[in-house]
Design a protein around this motif. Sequence first.
Motif, PDB file in Angstrom:
ATOM      1  N   ARG A 179       0.566  -1.336   0.433  1.00 23.21           N
ATOM      2  CA  ARG A 179      -0.328   0.015   0.147  1.00 23.21           C
ATOM      3  C   ARG A 179       1.040   1.211  -0.037  1.00 23.21           C
ATOM      4  NH1 ARG A 179      -2.639   1.757   5.938  1.00 23.21           N
ATOM      5  NH2 ARG A 179      -2.754   3.361   4.494  1.00 23.21           N
ATOM      6  N   THR A 180       0.265   1.978  -0.495  1.00 18.63           N
ATOM      7  CA  THR A 180       1.092   3.414  -0.447  1.00 18.63           C
ATOM      8  C   THR A 180       0.003   4.346   0.931  1.00 18.63           C
ATOM      9  OG1 THR A 180      -0.564   4.421  -1.841  1.00 18.63           O
ATOM     10  CG2 THR A 180       1.232   3.549  -2.277  1.00 18.63           C
ATOM     11  N   PHE A 181       0.252   5.567   0.949  1.00 16.87           N
ATOM     12  CA  PHE A 181      -0.174   6.128   2.160  1.00 16.87           C
ATOM     13  C   PHE A 181      -0.608   7.662   1.649  1.00 16.87           C
ATOM     14  CE2 PHE A 181       0.631   4.276   6.320  1.00 16.87           C
ATOM     15  CZ  PHE A 181       1.464   3.312   5.402  1.00 16.87           C
ATOM     16  N   GLN A 182      -1.645   8.428   2.534  1.00 18.19           N
ATOM     17  CA  GLN A 182      -2.269   9.349   2.017  1.00 18.19           C
ATOM     18  C   GLN A 182      -1.314  10.992   2.024  1.00 18.19           C
ATOM     19  OE1 GLN A 182      -5.701   9.865   3.891  1.00 18.19           O
ATOM     20  NE2 GLN A 182      -6.273  12.142   3.530  1.00 18.19           N
ATOM     21  N   LEU A 183      -0.448  10.648   2.927  1.00 17.05           N
ATOM     22  CA  LEU A 183       0.563  12.017   2.928  1.00 17.05           C
ATOM     23  C   LEU A 183       1.906  10.850   2.793  1.00 17.05           C
ATOM     24  CD1 LEU A 183       0.163  13.654   6.439  1.00 17.05           C
ATOM     25  CD2 LEU A 183      -0.041  14.422   4.083  1.00 17.05           C
ATOM     26  N   THR A 184       2.230  11.017   1.529  1.00 18.85           N
ATOM     27  CA  THR A 184       3.492  10.262   0.803  1.00 18.85           C
ATOM     28  C   THR A 184       4.815   9.939   2.167  1.00 18.85           C
ATOM     29  OG1 THR A 184       2.832  11.659  -0.929  1.00 18.85           O
ATOM     30  CG2 THR A 184       5.293   9.718  -0.998  1.00 18.85           C
ATOM     31  N   ARG A 185       4.962   9.101   1.982  1.00 17.66           N
ATOM     32  CA  ARG A 185       5.591   8.099   3.247  1.00 17.66           C
ATOM     33  C   ARG A 185       6.813   7.273   2.302  1.00 17.66           C
ATOM     34  NH1 ARG A 185       1.823   6.112   8.448  1.00 17.66           N
ATOM     35  NH2 ARG A 185       4.512   5.445   9.445  1.00 17.66           N
ATOM     36  N   ILE A 186       7.778   8.168   2.132  1.00 17.57           N
ATOM     37  CA  ILE A 186       9.710   7.643   1.909  1.00 17.57           C
ATOM     38  C   ILE A 186      10.304   7.657   3.423  1.00 17.57           C
ATOM     39  CG2 ILE A 186       8.976   8.339  -0.125  1.00 17.57           C
ATOM     40  CD1 ILE A 186      10.716  10.695   0.345  1.00 17.57           C
TER      41      ILE A 186
END
Lengths: 367, 293, 296
Positions: C83-90
Motif C-alpha cells: 500500500r501507499t499512504f495518503q501523506l506520502t511516506r518515503i
Amino acid sequence: MTPSAVRPAARRQPRLSGRTALAVSGLLAVAAAAVVFPLAFPNPLATTYGFDTLIFIAAASAWNIFSGYSGYLCLGQAVFFGTGIYTVAIGARDWQLTGDAVFGLLPLAGVVAAAIAVPLGLVALRVRRHTFVVITIAFFFIFQLMAFNFAFTGGTSGIVAPILNWAGATYNNPFYYGALLLAAATIAVSWLIRRSRFGLHLRAIRDDEDRARGLGVRAMRVKMAAFVVSAFITGLAGGLWYYFIAAVQPRSAFDPLFDLSLALMGFFGGLGTVLGPALGALILEPAQLWLTVQFTNDYLSQILFGALFLVVILFLPRGVLPTASERITAWRAAHRDRRAPVSPAPPAPAPPPPAPHAPAPDEGFVP
Amino acid sequence: MANQIYPAIVDGILGGGVYALMAVGLTLIFGVLDIINVAQGILVVVGAYLSYVLSVHLHIDLFAGLLITVPAMFVLGVVIHTTVIRPLRGSERTAMSLLACFAVAIILEGALYWIFGPDVVSLSASYVQSSFKVAGFYISYIYVYCFVLAVILVAAIYLLLYRSRFGRAVRATMQDPVAARLVGININRVAALTFGIGVAVTAAGGMAFGATSGGFSPNSGYDLISRLLAIVILGGLGSIGGALAASVFMITLESVVGIWSPNWAIVVFYAALVLVLTIHPSGLFGRAAVRAQ
Amino acid sequence: MSAELRTEGIAKAFGGVQALEHCTLTVPAGSITGLIGPNGSGKTTLFNVMTGYERPDAGQVYLGGRRITGASAQRVYGLGLGRTFQLTRIFPRLTLLENMQVATRRGNRPGLLARPGRAAGHRHVLGLLEFTGLAQHAGELAGTLSYGQRKLLELATVLACDPAVVLLDEPAGGVNPTLIRHLAARIRDLNRQGTTFLIVEHNMEFVLGLCHQVVVLDYGTVVAAGPPAEVAANPRVLDAYLGAALDDEPATAAPVADEPDGGAADHPLPAAARPDQDPGQGPGPDPGPDPGGAGE
C-alpha cells in the motif's frame, strides 16, 4: 532513457574508487599511528589516555550500532558496561582466578551483557522512542541500585581485582593493544552492518518504522539484533576496563556520565555514520581527561562538560563528520560544475550524510 | 503491622501530593513541547537550595520565601527554554532536546556541587520537626502544609489551563501546534511560558521536598528524576490527571513497601513502569498515539 | 501473479466513532477497483485494516482466498499486499535506490553480510525506477525529491517485491494533471501485467476513467459497487455525497438537487474527460459531486 540515466546507479562503484583509495590509506595511516603510539610515547600516562580513549571509541561505536542506526536513543548503555565489569569481577573473585587466567573471563563479559540485553530489549523495544529513552534510563537506575544493594556485587565497597604480575614500565601495553583490537573490530563490524541489508533495515526503521514494517521489515528482530550486538561489545569493553582499573564500585560501573558521554561522542562525530562516533571519542575523551587534570575541581569540569555538550548540540547538531562532508561536497560541487549533479557520496566507508533539507510534512512548527 | 501501614499510607498520600506538583510540571512540558525535561529532578534540588539559602542565610520563612523562589525559577525556566530548547530544529529535535536537558542537568548539578559542596543539608523551620497525633500515630505538620500547598498549586494550574485564555492557548498548542498557530496563537511564547511554569512549580516542589526529605544534596536529583519519569510515564505523558493519580499511587506504594525494605522500595517504580509498559505501551492515561515521532 | 482481495463484515470503532461497519467488498483479481466516498467514510481505515496497521473489531480479510485478518503489516506485505499512504511516506535519509531495496519478502533474511540488492534484484529495482521515470536520481537522497516525485517513489517502492495487490491511497492528490496522466498510464501498464489495484481517490475523472469497477463507502459501509457508469448514476451514491436531506427540499431549492435524477441518465458523470483521452482541453463539464480536498 539516456545512457546517463542508467549510469548513476552503476557509476557508484567505479566513481568511488579514487576516494576509496584516499580514505583507505588515511585509515591505514591512523591505524599505523595507533599501533606505534605506545612505542613512541612509552609514558604510562600517555598509554592510559590511549587506553581510555580506545575503550570509548569502541563503546561509542557500539552505541552507534544500535542508537545511531536505528534512531532509538539508548541512554542506559552503562548497564551493559557495568554488567561486563561485574561479570568479570565476580567471576574472578568467586572462581579464585589469579594472574593471567582472569583474561579467560573476558568473552564471558560480552556474553552476559548480551544475554541481559535480550529481556531488556523485549520490554524496551516495544515502545515508542520517547518512552524508550526513559526506559533505558530507568534500567540504568535499576542496575545501579542492584549493584549497591546486592551482597554478591560487594555492595558499596565493590570488588577488587586480583593483581597481575607484569612489568611496570610496559604494564599498560597489553591493555592498550587489547583495546585497540576491540576498537578496530567494533568499527569493522559497524561498517559491515552499515553496508548490509540489515543496516539498511535499521536505517529505514530510523526514518519511518511503520512504513518499514509495511514493506516487510521485521522491525522487532532487527532492533533486537542491533541492541544485542551493541550490548555484547559494550560488555567486552567493560570487562577489559575492569582489568585495567583493577577495582569496581557501583558508582563507577554505572555512571550516568558514561551514558551521556557516549551520546555526546556519537552526536559530535556524526550520529549514524561509521566513523563519526569513533572520531567523537577520539577528540572528546582526551579533551575530557585533560580538563579533569587541568581543573582539579571535579565540579567545574562537570560544568564544562555539560556546557560542551550544549555547544555541540546547539551548533554542531549533525556532528563533525557529516557537516565536514557536506562542506567538502559543496566545495567540490562549486568547483566542478560541469559534471552531472553528484549526490553527496563521501569516501567509503563513511556513508552519505543525513538529508539537511526538505523537512517532513509535519515538521516545521516547532515551539 | 497496622501500626505501620496506616502512617505509611498517609505519608505516601501526603508525599504523593508533593510529587504531583513536580510531575505535573514535567508532563505539562511534554504535552506542549513534546520533550522530556530530564532536568526536572535537579531543578527541584535547585529549588530546595534556593529555599535553603533564603531560610538559613536570610531567615525568611519557607513558605514566604516561595514568593521569591517561584518567580525566580519561572524566569530560569524561560531562560532555559529560550537559550537551549528553542534553537533546536530539525528531524532529531526530540532526541536533541532530551540530551540538551540532560546537559543542563549536568551543569546545574555541577554548579550546586561547586557552590554548596557535597554535604547533606536540610530545610528547617519550627514546624518542620513538630508533629501532631492522629488516630494513634504521628503526622508531621510540614507534610500537611506541603500537601495543602501542592493542592493549591495544582488547582491553580488546573484553573489556569481550563479557565483562562492562556490556558486555552496552551491546550490548543498541545493538541495541534500547526492549527494553533493558524488561529494566531504565538506558540513560541506559549512554549516558553509553559516551560517557565513547569520549572516554577519545582520551586515549590523543591521547598516541599527539602522540608520533607530529611536532608538533600546535589546528588538527590537522580532519585527524583527517576521517580518523576516513572510517574509521568505511568500516568501517561501529557496527562495532568494521570500525573496526579500516578504520583499519589506510586509514592504511597513505595511508602508501604518501604516498611519491609527501605532500600528496595524505589524499585516499585521501575517494576511498575516495566509492567505497565509491557502490557500497555502508552501508559495508563496517555493518549494512544503520542505524537508521531 | 494476481490475487483477489476480499473483506467480510469488517467493523472498526475508535472510541465513540464507528469508522467501519458491515464492510464487505470484493476486489476481483486483475482488476483496477476504485474506492470512493465522502470524507470520513472510512476509506483509509479500511486500508489500515486490510494491511495490518489496524485490527478490526469484527470481520475478516482474505487475500487470494487466504485469511489475513489481524496479520502484522510486515506479514501482509510478505503475502503480497502492498500500500501507499495518503501523506506520502518515503525514507528521506536513504537514497532512492536504498528506498527501493528496503522492501523485502519473506525469505530475504537480513544477514550481516548480505548486501542489499543482489544482481537480479538490483536490475529489477533499477527497472522500476526507470519505469517511474526516477532512474537518474537513483543515488540521491529521497528527501530532496519534489512532492510528485515522492509519490512516484512511494509507488515504485511498494512494487519492489511484486505484490499481487496494491492499495493506493489518493495517488493523484495534490499532483498536476500531467503527472496524473503519467500515473494512470503506469497503473494501467502494471495492471496489464497482472497486478490488482484498489485505489482511493477523490479525483473522479481519475477514478472513473481508470477503474473497471468502483466501490462506494459511506459511514463505513459499502453502499454501492459496480462499473463506474452504474455507480455514478446510483442515487444512493449521490445521496452519500450530497446528503439525503436535500431530496426533501422543495423544488425551489438549489438546482443541484435536480441534476442527479434527470441528468444522470443522459449525461453519465464519467462522460467528462478520461485521463488518457483528454488531449489538454479543460476538464469539461463539472464532473459532479466531488467533496475534494484532503483528509479522511
